[in-house]
Design a protein around this motif. Structure first.
Motif, PDB file in Angstrom:
ATOM      1  N   PRO A  27     -18.813 -11.747   0.041  1.00 37.01           N
ATOM      2  CA  PRO A  27     -17.668 -12.028  -0.840  1.00 37.01           C
ATOM      3  C   PRO A  27     -16.347 -11.955  -0.071  1.00 37.01           C
ATOM      4  N   ARG A  28     -15.363 -12.670  -0.590  1.00 33.71           N
ATOM      5  CA  ARG A  28     -14.041 -12.701   0.004  1.00 33.71           C
ATOM      6  C   ARG A  28     -13.039 -12.090  -0.972  1.00 33.71           C
ATOM      7  N   GLY A  29     -12.121 -11.310  -0.433  1.00 34.98           N
ATOM      8  CA  GLY A  29     -11.051 -10.764  -1.247  1.00 34.98           C
ATOM      9  C   GLY A  29      -9.980 -11.805  -1.509  1.00 34.98           C
ATOM     10  N   VAL A  30      -9.080 -11.494  -2.427  1.00 34.11           N
ATOM     11  CA  VAL A  30      -7.993 -12.396  -2.803  1.00 34.11           C
ATOM     12  C   VAL A  30      -6.662 -11.688  -2.597  1.00 34.11           C
ATOM     13  N   ALA A  39      -6.382  -5.420  -4.862  1.00 32.58           N
ATOM     14  CA  ALA A  39      -7.389  -4.358  -4.841  1.00 32.58           C
ATOM     15  C   ALA A  39      -6.694  -3.015  -4.805  1.00 32.58           C
ATOM     16  N   GLU A  40      -7.474  -1.965  -4.959  1.00 33.60           N
ATOM     17  CA  GLU A  40      -6.894  -0.622  -4.913  1.00 33.60           C
ATOM     18  C   GLU A  40      -6.573  -0.181  -3.494  1.00 33.60           C
ATOM     19  N   PHE A  41      -7.283  -0.742  -2.501  1.00 28.61           N
ATOM     20  CA  PHE A  41      -7.006  -0.467  -1.092  1.00 28.61           C
ATOM     21  C   PHE A  41      -7.090  -1.779  -0.319  1.00 28.61           C
ATOM     22  N   VAL A  42      -6.328  -1.864   0.765  1.00 31.66           N
ATOM     23  CA  VAL A  42      -6.374  -3.061   1.601  1.00 31.66           C
ATOM     24  C   VAL A  42      -6.178  -2.661   3.064  1.00 31.66           C
ATOM     25  N   ILE A  43      -6.805  -3.421   3.938  1.00 33.27           N
ATOM     26  CA  ILE A  43      -6.645  -3.242   5.377  1.00 33.27           C
ATOM     27  C   ILE A  43      -5.629  -4.250   5.892  1.00 33.27           C
ATOM     28  N   ALA A  44      -4.761  -3.816   6.797  1.00 31.35           N
ATOM     29  CA  ALA A  44      -3.809  -4.730   7.423  1.00 31.35           C
ATOM     30  C   ALA A  44      -3.617  -4.340   8.882  1.00 31.35           C
ATOM     31  N   ASN A  45      -3.321  -5.323   9.706  1.00 30.79           N
ATOM     32  CA  ASN A  45      -2.981  -5.051  11.096  1.00 30.79           C
ATOM     33  C   ASN A  45      -1.575  -4.444  11.163  1.00 30.79           C
ATOM     34  N   ARG A  78       2.362   6.601   9.647  1.00 28.53           N
ATOM     35  CA  ARG A  78       1.599   7.818   9.398  1.00 28.53           C
ATOM     36  C   ARG A  78       1.115   7.817   7.954  1.00 28.53           C
ATOM     37  N   VAL A  79       0.115   8.636   7.691  1.00 23.81           N
ATOM     38  CA  VAL A  79      -0.376   8.782   6.322  1.00 23.81           C
ATOM     39  C   VAL A  79       0.776   9.226   5.419  1.00 23.81           C
ATOM     40  N   GLY A  80       0.906   8.560   4.276  1.00 26.67           N
ATOM     41  CA  GLY A  80       1.970   8.881   3.335  1.00 26.67           C
ATOM     42  C   GLY A  80       3.180   7.986   3.427  1.00 26.67           C
ATOM     43  N   ASP A  81       3.268   7.152   4.479  1.00 27.28           N
ATOM     44  CA  ASP A  81       4.405   6.238   4.606  1.00 27.28           C
ATOM     45  C   ASP A  81       4.341   5.142   3.547  1.00 27.28           C
ATOM     46  N   ALA A  82       5.482   4.806   2.972  1.00 26.62           N
ATOM     47  CA  ALA A  82       5.580   3.675   2.055  1.00 26.62           C
ATOM     48  C   ALA A  82       5.802   2.406   2.876  1.00 26.62           C
ATOM     49  N   VAL A  83       4.982   1.386   2.651  1.00 25.07           N
ATOM     50  CA  VAL A  83       5.004   0.186   3.490  1.00 25.07           C
ATOM     51  C   VAL A  83       4.881  -1.079   2.645  1.00 25.07           C
ATOM     52  N   LEU A  84       5.161  -2.202   3.281  1.00 27.63           N
ATOM     53  CA  LEU A  84       4.851  -3.517   2.728  1.00 27.63           C
ATOM     54  C   LEU A  84       4.282  -4.364   3.843  1.00 27.63           C
ATOM     55  N   GLY A  85       3.463  -5.348   3.470  1.00 24.07           N
ATOM     56  CA  GLY A  85       2.869  -6.163   4.511  1.00 24.07           C
ATOM     57  C   GLY A  85       1.977  -7.244   3.949  1.00 24.07           C
ATOM     58  N   ALA A  86       1.256  -7.889   4.848  1.00 26.31           N
ATOM     59  CA  ALA A  86       0.355  -8.976   4.476  1.00 26.31           C
ATOM     60  C   ALA A  86      -1.031  -8.704   5.045  1.00 26.31           C
ATOM     61  N   ALA A  87      -2.037  -8.900   4.204  1.00 27.36           N
ATOM     62  CA  ALA A  87      -3.421  -8.759   4.659  1.00 27.36           C
ATOM     63  C   ALA A  87      -3.769  -9.898   5.609  1.00 27.36           C
ATOM     64  N   ARG A  88      -4.830  -9.722   6.370  1.00 33.41           N
ATOM     65  CA  ARG A  88      -5.253 -10.729   7.343  1.00 33.41           C
ATOM     66  C   ARG A  88      -5.683 -12.014   6.651  1.00 33.41           C
ATOM     67  N   LEU A  89      -5.337 -13.146   7.251  1.00 30.51           N
ATOM     68  CA  LEU A  89      -5.648 -14.443   6.664  1.00 30.51           C
ATOM     69  C   LEU A  89      -7.144 -14.603   6.445  1.00 30.51           C
ATOM     70  N   GLN A  90      -7.959 -14.186   7.398  1.00 31.14           N
ATOM     71  CA  GLN A  90      -9.405 -14.405   7.310  1.00 31.14           C
ATOM     72  C   GLN A  90     -10.067 -13.554   6.248  1.00 31.14           C
ATOM     73  N   HIS A  91      -9.439 -12.457   5.844  1.00 34.20           N
ATOM     74  CA  HIS A  91     -10.106 -11.526   4.931  1.00 34.20           C
ATOM     75  C   HIS A  91      -9.358 -11.307   3.614  1.00 34.20           C
ATOM     76  N   ALA A  92      -8.037 -11.450   3.629  1.00 40.10           N
ATOM     77  CA  ALA A  92      -7.231 -11.252   2.427  1.00 40.10           C
ATOM     78  C   ALA A  92      -7.562  -9.896   1.786  1.00 40.10           C
TER      79      ALA A  92
END
Length: 310
Positions: A60-63, A100-106, A82-96
């Motif tokens: 399956p692929r995320g959205v 979701a409740e959690f997301v991975i980003a570079n 660091r853990v606890g930092d407030a951030v913004l970003g974009a998920a990887r194109l190949q995986h999106a």
């Protein structure tokens, strides 16, 4: 965790909200607990399979790509967060997977969230903000005193591009839907034309023509340029990339991950120099019908759809 995903390419009907394993960050990656995410047109283009050459056939692929949240875990080699930092970003194109409740980003695709910027508004910035900023400053090389025409000046990218260009000291003209001219003028666009009007006789010549909608005919855009001006188009197509490698002013442009550029966009938003519009905010449980409605009946200039996650 819960994640919006799909098991085959197709329309909005393939979307499902399901349980999924919480991903683990690899080297130079971070795991973010998502507080808000926002939709982009490329989300459904990817889900439809229009970009499968880049995204592959693994399911399956995320959205979703744009997100804002709090760092839950950092991978090896991460130095900026660091853990606890407030951030913004974009998920990887190949995986999106930002819906979701959690997301991975570079790490290179993430920036720190300014304290004065809400998670909801922060989530509207990454893809549109980075595209607008890099198109205007890097691809267009816009300088103070120059003139830019933005086709689609009230869209997600166009609205931010107007504000970036004005901050850079440029004069901005643009096009929008009929009936929204007053809003464009209030944003600082002058002159304003509607999509069904030929802009050439009204707007003169420009150093940069930025086609955020991908609908401006090349011949028309070319006539609008100064001698050394350039045309920037951000709507991908094979014919456009082919034109882009030929001699001439046309540039087919795609934003590249750059944490420093994204931080500049985020900081500008924190100072109020970039203001985005949220048309609607829904919970993750209500995201599928909201996304389907946005895809089938989009409203240019109406603002972003934001998905909030408690």
């Amino acid at each position: 965790m819960r994640r919006l995903q799909y098991h085959r390419y197709g329309g909005p009907d393939v979307l499902v909200l399901e349980d999924a394993a919480i991903p683990q960050p690899g080297r130079r990656q971070i795991l973010v607990r998502v507080r808000a995410a926002s939709a982009n047109a490329m989300d459904w283009k990817i889900r439809n399979g229009e970009m499968r050459v880049m995204t592959g056939r693994r399911f399956p692929r995320g959205v979703g790509h744009d997100f804002a949240g709090v760092v839950e875990h950092v991978g090896e080699g991460v130095t900026r967060f660091r853990v606890g930092d407030a951030v913004l970003g974009a998920a990887r194109l190949q995986h999106a997977g930002a819906f979701a409740e959690f997301v991975i980003a570079n790490e290179r695709s993430v920036a720190s969230k300014p304290d004065d910027l809400s998670f909801e508004h922060a989530a509207t910035l990454p893809v549109a903000g980075l595209t607008a900023y890099q198109a205007v400053t890097a691809a267009g090389k816009l300088r103070p005193g120059q003139r830019i025409f933005i086709n689609g000046c009230l869209g997600g990218v166009g609205r931010i591009a107007v504000q970036v260009a004005l901050t850079a000291g440029a004069t901005v003209a643009g096009s929008c839907r009929s009936g929204t001219e007053a809003e464009a003028r209030h944003l600082g666009v002058d002159p304003v034309v509607t999509f069904d009007t030929d802009p050439v006789p009204r707007t003169g010549r420009f150093d940069v023509v930025f086609d955020t909608a991908g609908t401006l005919p090349y011949g028309v855009a070319r006539q609008m340029l100064t001698l050394h001006g350039c045309i920037i188009d951000i709507v991908p197509a094979a014919s456009k990339f082919a034109r882009s490698v030929l001699p001439g002013p046309f540039k087919a442009f795609m934003a590249r991950p750059d944490s420093e550029d994204l931080q500049r966009v985020a900081d500008a938003a924190g100072r109020g120099e970039i203001v985005t519009r949220i048309a609607r905010a829904v919970a993750l449980d209500d995201a599928i019908p909201a996304l389907a409605e946005l895809e089938t009946a989009p409203t240019s200039g109406g603002g972003k759809l934001v998905i909030t996650i408690d």
